[in-house]
Design a protein around this motif. Structure first.
Motif, PDB file in Angstrom:
ATOM      1  N   ALA A   1       0.850  -1.205   0.000  1.00  0.00           N
ATOM      2  CA  ALA A   1       0.000   0.000   0.000  1.00  0.00           C
ATOM      3  C   ALA A   1       0.885   1.255   0.000  1.00  0.00           C
ATOM      4  O   ALA A   1       2.033   1.197   0.434  1.00  0.00           O
ATOM      5  N   PRO A   2       0.349   2.373  -0.482  1.00  0.00           N
ATOM      6  CA  PRO A   2       1.106   3.622  -0.354  1.00  0.00           C
ATOM      7  C   PRO A   2       1.303   3.953   1.123  1.00  0.00           C
ATOM      8  O   PRO A   2       0.340   3.912   1.899  1.00  0.00           O
TER       9      PRO A   2
ATOM     10  N   THR B   1       3.083   6.869   3.423  1.00  0.00           N
ATOM     11  CA  THR B   1       3.828   8.102   3.703  1.00  0.00           C
ATOM     12  C   THR B   1       4.703   7.868   4.916  1.00  0.00           C
ATOM     13  O   THR B   1       4.246   7.295   5.911  1.00  0.00           O
TER      14      THR B   1
ATOM     15  N   ALA C   1       2.397   8.723  -0.988  1.00  0.00           N
ATOM     16  CA  ALA C   1       1.711   9.805  -1.695  1.00  0.00           C
ATOM     17  C   ALA C   1       2.741  10.840  -2.135  1.00  0.00           C
ATOM     18  O   ALA C   1       3.450  11.417  -1.309  1.00  0.00           O
TER      19      ALA C   1
ATOM     20  N   GLN D   1       2.009   6.899  -6.258  1.00  0.00           N
ATOM     21  CA  GLN D   1       0.714   7.445  -5.859  1.00  0.00           C
ATOM     22  C   GLN D   1       0.735   8.957  -6.064  1.00  0.00           C
ATOM     23  O   GLN D   1       1.564   9.667  -5.489  1.00  0.00           O
TER      24      GLN D   1
ATOM     25  N   HIS E   1      -4.578   9.506  -6.157  1.00  0.00           N
ATOM     26  CA  HIS E   1      -5.067   9.328  -4.786  1.00  0.00           C
ATOM     27  C   HIS E   1      -6.468   9.926  -4.663  1.00  0.00           C
ATOM     28  O   HIS E   1      -6.620  11.139  -4.546  1.00  0.00           O
TER      29      HIS E   1
ATOM     30  N   ARG F   1      -7.106   4.868  -6.218  1.00  0.00           N
ATOM     31  CA  ARG F   1      -7.383   4.607  -4.804  1.00  0.00           C
ATOM     32  C   ARG F   1      -8.597   5.407  -4.389  1.00  0.00           C
ATOM     33  O   ARG F   1      -8.655   6.623  -4.586  1.00  0.00           O
TER      34      ARG F   1
ATOM     35  N   LYS G   1      -6.367  -3.715   7.704  1.00  0.00           N
ATOM     36  CA  LYS G   1      -6.132  -4.743   8.737  1.00  0.00           C
ATOM     37  C   LYS G   1      -5.901  -6.113   8.127  1.00  0.00           C
ATOM     38  O   LYS G   1      -6.468  -7.112   8.594  1.00  0.00           O
TER      39      LYS G   1
ATOM     40  N   GLY H   1      -0.502  -2.824   4.334  1.00  0.00           N
ATOM     41  CA  GLY H   1      -0.054  -1.550   4.899  1.00  0.00           C
ATOM     42  C   GLY H   1       0.815  -1.802   6.123  1.00  0.00           C
ATOM     43  O   GLY H   1       2.007  -2.096   6.018  1.00  0.00           O
ATOM     44  N   ARG H   2       0.165  -1.731   7.317  1.00  0.00           N
ATOM     45  CA  ARG H   2       0.962  -1.834   8.550  1.00  0.00           C
ATOM     46  C   ARG H   2       1.720  -3.149   8.684  1.00  0.00           C
ATOM     47  O   ARG H   2       2.842  -3.171   9.210  1.00  0.00           O
TER      48      ARG H   2
ATOM     49  N   TRP I   1       1.269   7.406  14.830  1.00  0.00           N
ATOM     50  CA  TRP I   1       0.138   6.493  14.575  1.00  0.00           C
ATOM     51  C   TRP I   1      -0.252   5.829  15.884  1.00  0.00           C
ATOM     52  O   TRP I   1       0.587   5.224  16.552  1.00  0.00           O
TER      53      TRP I   1
HETATM   54  C1  LIG Z   1       2.332   4.940   8.107  1.00  0.00           C
HETATM   55  C2  LIG Z   1       1.187   4.986   7.137  1.00  0.00           C
HETATM   56  C3  LIG Z   1       1.280   5.827   6.056  1.00  0.00           C
HETATM   57  C4  LIG Z   1       0.231   5.869   5.099  1.00  0.00           C
HETATM   58  N1  LIG Z   1       0.361   6.660   4.002  1.00  0.00           N
HETATM   59  C5  LIG Z   1      -0.562   6.623   3.028  1.00  0.00           C
HETATM   60  C6  LIG Z   1      -0.376   7.332   1.809  1.00  0.00           C
HETATM   61  O1  LIG Z   1       0.645   7.972   1.566  1.00  0.00           O
HETATM   62  N2  LIG Z   1      -1.370   7.248   0.889  1.00  0.00           N
HETATM   63  C7  LIG Z   1      -2.494   6.506   1.100  1.00  0.00           C
HETATM   64  O2  LIG Z   1      -3.355   6.452   0.229  1.00  0.00           O
HETATM   65  N3  LIG Z   1      -2.670   5.809   2.236  1.00  0.00           N
HETATM   66  C8  LIG Z   1      -1.737   5.838   3.181  1.00  0.00           C
HETATM   67  N4  LIG Z   1      -1.905   5.072   4.309  1.00  0.00           N
HETATM   68  C9  LIG Z   1      -3.011   4.111   4.384  1.00  0.00           C
HETATM   69  C10 LIG Z   1      -2.506   2.732   3.948  1.00  0.00           C
HETATM   70  O3  LIG Z   1      -2.106   2.745   2.594  1.00  0.00           O
HETATM   71  C11 LIG Z   1      -3.580   1.641   4.158  1.00  0.00           C
HETATM   72  O4  LIG Z   1      -4.662   1.887   3.288  1.00  0.00           O
HETATM   73  C12 LIG Z   1      -4.111   1.631   5.579  1.00  0.00           C
HETATM   74  O5  LIG Z   1      -3.037   1.695   6.508  1.00  0.00           O
HETATM   75  C13 LIG Z   1      -4.935   0.375   5.879  1.00  0.00           C
HETATM   76  O6  LIG Z   1      -4.148  -0.778   5.698  1.00  0.00           O
HETATM   77  P1  LIG Z   1      -3.461  -1.552   6.951  1.00  0.00           P
HETATM   78  O7  LIG Z   1      -4.553  -1.812   7.937  1.00  0.00           O
HETATM   79  O8  LIG Z   1      -2.890  -2.782   6.319  1.00  0.00           O
HETATM   80  O9  LIG Z   1      -2.415  -0.643   7.514  1.00  0.00           O
HETATM   81  C14 LIG Z   1      -0.905   5.054   5.289  1.00  0.00           C
HETATM   82  C15 LIG Z   1      -0.978   4.223   6.399  1.00  0.00           C
HETATM   83  C16 LIG Z   1       0.056   4.164   7.307  1.00  0.00           C
HETATM   84  C17 LIG Z   1      -0.031   3.215   8.467  1.00  0.00           C
END
Ligand SMILES: Cc1cc2nc3c(=O)[nH]c(=O)nc-3n(C[C@H](O)[C@H](O)[C@H](O)COP(=O)(O)O)c2cc1C
Length: 362
Positions: free
Chosen positions: A25-26, A28, A61, A103, A163, A216, A285, A306-307, A353
């Motif tokens: 996932a993207p 930041t 992003a 992104q 995005h 997205r 999640k 993501g995480r 976070w």
């Molecule tokens: C540290 C962090 C940075 C993120 N940065 C972006 C981002 O730059 N662009 C975006 O669309 N979502 C961003 N997200 C959301 C994630 O891409 C993802 O959709 C969201 O964390 C849910 O997935 P997860 O539960 O696996 O973490 C970010 C999430 C986290 C935890």
């Protein structure tokens, strides 16, 4: 339910296929240079994830205009000076065998003036004392998305993903709460979706038939209406305008609370739409091999990590080695993240976070 399908290739309408069903996932992480150029920390992170077995890796992003910045040390793609760093990232991902996507982001009304951002609201009522963008300004921002896509292509990326989530400009325009415009970009849902569709169509025209376009999308909050978004997704999938739709859920198991689709899973509202050759996936999640496999069984073509990908860079490889693999549960210590390869800047970002880094851990 089996995890085998997760490792089957996935063709896309344009360009090369994904080698498997995992996308990073993207994310930041505020570790770029202050001018948006990729830093040594960015390169180090991409070298790590490139070796981690993802089918496709998204960058964080990246802002398409200097004035569209949201975060300090955000990655940028608004200037040709940023090309060398982007090129290095794209080649690292390619050498690792994955597809790569930037992104594309503009913060809209949430552009941060402290960082040189110029808040760019869709409506005059959104921010006291700040007028809505003029039609010409909206068209300029649209063209900046398209130029940034071209820059991504020049840098060697396989594609881009505008995005359209979390209230940033494309989702802001989609929202009847944040968009009360009277021009062709406001009013009906067709008009509110116009900016997104013009960005996507413009990128296809500028970047040609081999370039991949993801999208997205947030489907809730920010005044968004699920029923309307479903219509727009129906159209975009029906016309095969994109290669993949990434549903930006915070919980992939979320149930719709109100309205026409009350009681259904949020995911099924979108996976039930005829998708032609477009691929559909979700984030939220996804922390275990079992959950990845369930989502494929439930109608997704791919999953976004993501995480779990921050906790373990090589999450896909671990799932491959062990069909019962589960990601560690946060909070974790800063030292755990450091040993896993995260930079101090990235760790600092993760402290922001909730419940991710153990408070007080050094
Ligand atoms: C540290 C962090 C940075 C993120 N940065 C972006 C981002 O730059 N662009 C975006 O669309 N979502 C961003 N997200 C959301 C994630 O891409 C993802 O959709 C969201 O964390 C849910 O997935 P997860 O539960 O696996 O973490 C970010 C999430 C986290 C935890």
């Amino acid at each position: 339910m089996s995890t085998t399908r997760l490792f089957e290739p996935l063709t896309l309408l344009h360009g090369a296929p994904m080698r498997n069903r995992f996308m990073l996932a993207p994310l930041t992480n505020q570790q770029s240079e202050l001018n948006g150029a990729a830093s040594a920390f960015d390169q180090d992170w991409f070298r790590q994830v490139a070796r981690s077995g993802y089918g496709l890796v998204h960058t964080a992003a990246a802002h398409v205009e200097a004035s569209g910045i949201a975060f300090e040390r955000q990655l940028g793609i608004h200037d040709d000076d940023q090309l060398p760093g982007l090129r290095q990232m794209a080649s690292a991902i390619r050498e690792g065998g994955g597809l790569s996507s930037v992104q594309l982001h503009h913060a809209g009304h949430r552009a941060n003036p402290r960082l040189g951002g110029i808040p760019a609201p869709a409506s005059t009522r959104t921010l006291p004392g700040i007028s809505a963008l003029t039609t010409e300004e909206v068209e300029r921002i649209r063209d900046s998305f398209i130029s940034a896509a071209k820059r991504a292509q020049l840098a060697g990326f396989d594609g881009v993903a505008p995005h359209g989530a979390f209230g940033w400009i494309l989702s802001e325009f989609m929202s009847p709460l944040l968009n009360d415009r009277k021009d062709k970009y406001g009013g009906s849902i067709e008009n509110r979706a116009r900016l997104t569709i013009e960005v996507i169509e413009g990128i296809r025209r500028a970047c040609g038939a081999d370039f991949q376009i993801g999208w997205r999308l947030s489907v809730e909050r920010y005044g968004l209406r699920l029923e309307e978004l479903r219509e727009i997704v129906w159209e975009i999938l029906g016309r095969e305008l994109i290669d993949y739709l990434d549903l930006a859920l915070w919980d992939s198991a979320q149930i719709v609370g109100t309205g026409t689709f009350r009681g259904k899973t949020m995911l099924s509202v979108f996976t039930e739409i005829p998708r032609g050759g477009v691929r559909v996936g979700t984030a939220g999640k996804i922390m275990s091999a079992k959950r990845c496999a369930e989502l494929l069984d439930g109608g997704c073509d791919f999953v976004l990590i993501g995480r779990a990908g921050i906790l373990e860079r090589d999450f896909p490889l671990r799932v491959k080695a062990n069909p019962l693999h589960e990601s560690p549960k946060p909070p974790v210590t800063a030292q755990y993240l450091r040993e896993g390869g995260l930079s101090e800047r990235f760790i600092m970002h993760m402290r922001g976070w909730e419940s991710f880094v153990q408070p007080g851990s050094v």
